[in-house]
Write a protein that holds these residues in place. Structure first.
Motif, PDB file in Angstrom:
ATOM      1  N   SER A  66       0.868  -1.174   0.000  1.00 36.68           N
ATOM      2  CA  SER A  66       0.000   0.000   0.000  1.00 36.68           C
ATOM      3  C   SER A  66       0.904   1.223   0.000  1.00 36.68           C
ATOM      4  O   SER A  66       2.124   1.098   0.016  1.00 36.68           O
ATOM      5  CB  SER A  66      -0.908   0.006   1.240  1.00 36.68           C
ATOM      6  OG  SER A  66      -0.167   0.380   2.385  1.00 36.68           O
ATOM      7  N   GLY A  67       0.309   2.391   0.035  1.00 37.26           N
ATOM      8  CA  GLY A  67       1.081   3.630   0.078  1.00 37.26           C
ATOM      9  C   GLY A  67       1.814   3.835   1.396  1.00 37.26           C
ATOM     10  O   GLY A  67       2.670   4.705   1.491  1.00 37.26           O
ATOM     11  N   ARG A  68       1.506   3.037   2.414  1.00 32.77           N
ATOM     12  CA  ARG A  68       2.119   3.207   3.734  1.00 32.77           C
ATOM     13  C   ARG A  68       3.092   2.111   4.126  1.00 32.77           C
ATOM     14  O   ARG A  68       3.957   2.320   4.958  1.00 32.77           O
ATOM     15  CB  ARG A  68       1.034   3.297   4.793  1.00 32.77           C
ATOM     16  CG  ARG A  68       0.154   4.539   4.609  1.00 32.77           C
ATOM     17  CD  ARG A  68      -0.751   4.704   5.766  1.00 32.77           C
ATOM     18  NE  ARG A  68       0.031   4.756   6.988  1.00 32.77           N
ATOM     19  CZ  ARG A  68      -0.097   5.646   7.927  1.00 32.77           C
ATOM     20  NH1 ARG A  68      -1.001   6.578   7.798  1.00 32.77           N
ATOM     21  NH2 ARG A  68       0.624   5.609   9.018  1.00 32.77           N
ATOM     22  N   ARG A  69       2.931   0.895   3.588  1.00 31.04           N
ATOM     23  CA  ARG A  69       3.825  -0.212   3.969  1.00 31.04           C
ATOM     24  C   ARG A  69       3.677  -1.359   2.985  1.00 31.04           C
ATOM     25  O   ARG A  69       2.735  -1.388   2.195  1.00 31.04           O
ATOM     26  CB  ARG A  69       3.524  -0.705   5.380  1.00 31.04           C
ATOM     27  CG  ARG A  69       2.230  -1.468   5.543  1.00 31.04           C
ATOM     28  CD  ARG A  69       1.933  -1.883   6.967  1.00 31.04           C
ATOM     29  NE  ARG A  69       1.918  -0.771   7.874  1.00 31.04           N
ATOM     30  CZ  ARG A  69       0.843  -0.042   8.192  1.00 31.04           C
ATOM     31  NH1 ARG A  69      -0.319  -0.341   7.656  1.00 31.04           N
ATOM     32  NH2 ARG A  69       0.927   0.958   9.026  1.00 31.04           N
ATOM     33  N   TRP A  70       4.626  -2.265   3.061  1.00 27.49           N
ATOM     34  CA  TRP A  70       4.479  -3.509   2.327  1.00 27.49           C
ATOM     35  C   TRP A  70       4.881  -4.656   3.241  1.00 27.49           C
ATOM     36  O   TRP A  70       5.632  -4.466   4.193  1.00 27.49           O
ATOM     37  CB  TRP A  70       5.272  -3.525   1.013  1.00 27.49           C
ATOM     38  CG  TRP A  70       6.766  -3.451   1.137  1.00 27.49           C
ATOM     39  CD1 TRP A  70       7.525  -2.324   1.159  1.00 27.49           C
ATOM     40  CD2 TRP A  70       7.678  -4.548   1.256  1.00 27.49           C
ATOM     41  NE1 TRP A  70       8.858  -2.644   1.282  1.00 27.49           N
ATOM     42  CE2 TRP A  70       8.975  -4.008   1.346  1.00 27.49           C
ATOM     43  CE3 TRP A  70       7.526  -5.926   1.282  1.00 27.49           C
ATOM     44  CZ2 TRP A  70      10.107  -4.800   1.462  1.00 27.49           C
ATOM     45  CZ3 TRP A  70       8.652  -6.722   1.404  1.00 27.49           C
ATOM     46  CH2 TRP A  70       9.930  -6.152   1.484  1.00 27.49           C
ATOM     47  N   ALA A  71       4.334  -5.820   2.974  1.00 28.90           N
ATOM     48  CA  ALA A  71       4.616  -7.001   3.782  1.00 28.90           C
ATOM     49  C   ALA A  71       4.727  -8.198   2.857  1.00 28.90           C
ATOM     50  O   ALA A  71       3.933  -8.359   1.932  1.00 28.90           O
ATOM     51  CB  ALA A  71       3.509  -7.239   4.804  1.00 28.90           C
ATOM     52  N   LEU A  72       5.729  -9.012   3.118  1.00 26.87           N
ATOM     53  CA  LEU A  72       5.928 -10.219   2.341  1.00 26.87           C
ATOM     54  C   LEU A  72       5.703 -11.419   3.253  1.00 26.87           C
ATOM     55  O   LEU A  72       6.342 -11.536   4.291  1.00 26.87           O
ATOM     56  CB  LEU A  72       7.353 -10.269   1.770  1.00 26.87           C
ATOM     57  CG  LEU A  72       7.726 -11.523   0.988  1.00 26.87           C
ATOM     58  CD1 LEU A  72       6.858 -11.663  -0.262  1.00 26.87           C
ATOM     59  CD2 LEU A  72       9.195 -11.486   0.608  1.00 26.87           C
ATOM     60  N   MET A  73       4.784 -12.268   2.861  1.00 30.88           N
ATOM     61  CA  MET A  73       4.536 -13.501   3.606  1.00 30.88           C
ATOM     62  C   MET A  73       5.053 -14.660   2.772  1.00 30.88           C
ATOM     63  O   MET A  73       4.807 -14.724   1.567  1.00 30.88           O
ATOM     64  CB  MET A  73       3.041 -13.664   3.872  1.00 30.88           C
ATOM     65  CG  MET A  73       2.503 -12.634   4.846  1.00 30.88           C
ATOM     66  SD  MET A  73       0.718 -12.649   4.932  1.00 30.88           S
ATOM     67  CE  MET A  73       0.306 -11.836   3.403  1.00 30.88           C
ATOM     68  N   HIS A  74       5.779 -15.547   3.421  1.00 33.55           N
ATOM     69  CA  HIS A  74       6.362 -16.693   2.731  1.00 33.55           C
ATOM     70  C   HIS A  74       5.920 -17.961   3.454  1.00 33.55           C
ATOM     71  O   HIS A  74       6.170 -18.110   4.645  1.00 33.55           O
ATOM     72  CB  HIS A  74       7.890 -16.597   2.723  1.00 33.55           C
ATOM     73  CG  HIS A  74       8.540 -17.722   1.984  1.00 33.55           C
ATOM     74  ND1 HIS A  74       8.926 -17.606   0.676  1.00 33.55           N
ATOM     75  CD2 HIS A  74       8.842 -18.987   2.361  1.00 33.55           C
ATOM     76  CE1 HIS A  74       9.449 -18.757   0.286  1.00 33.55           C
ATOM     77  NE2 HIS A  74       9.401 -19.609   1.294  1.00 33.55           N
TER      78      HIS A  74
END
Length: 163
Positions: A66-74
């Motif tokens: 998003s414009g505020r954060r990113w998250a990667l789930m593996h």
């Protein structure tokens, strides 16, 4: 990147100490990341949300942005859990990485200890524990710091790492 751990038994104050140390080091102008080991199944996703649906459908990785954060789930699926070293390689460069858990790894650590837990001190048998942050005065061969004196604990870690 410099690395220092916070270890201890359940309800010893690890997470509270981590939170206070992050705030203290950030206030000192350092860029800090954290890495926490969980001994149980956890979920950072919400059932029904698109990213959860992608993961449940079998995706190995789901990157949410998003414009505020990113998250990667593996998802490991059948793969073994990555080592601390492998996980550290995934982090962006910062001044300090504070690690909660991984008590059996070889990085330097401070042990959070609360007398009321009745648990034995890890520092007695583990040479990687460089200090004990406690609400009591345990008899150990490493420095004992007040569990609630975040500045003193941060100063100790800074001295150990040359920050």
């Amino acid at each position: 990147m410099k690395l220092y751990g916070v270890v201890g038994w359940k309800n010893s104050g690890k997470t509270g100490l981590m939170e206070r140390l992050v705030a203290e080091f950030v206030a000192r102008g350092l860029r800090v990341s954290t890495l926490k080991h969980a001994h149980h199944v956890f979920d950072v996703d919400q059932p029904g949300k698109d990213s959860h649906r992608h993961r449940e459908a079998g995706a190995t990785e789901v990157l949410l942005s998003s414009g505020r954060r990113w998250a990667l789930m593996h998802e490991l699926r059948v793969a073994k859990e990555p080592s601390l070293e492998e996980l550290l390689e995934k982090l962006s460069p910062v001044d300090l990485v504070l690690v909660e858990g991984y008590k059996r790894d070889s990085h330097p650590k401070v042990e959070a200890h609360r007398a009321e837990t009745g648990q034995p001190l890890l520092a007695v048998e583990d040479p990687t524990v460089r200090a004990v942050a406690s609400d009591s005065k345990p008899d150990v061969s490493v420095p004992v710091l007040d569990l609630n004196d975040t500045k003193a604990i941060a100063d100790f870690i800074s001295g150990e790492l040359g920050l």
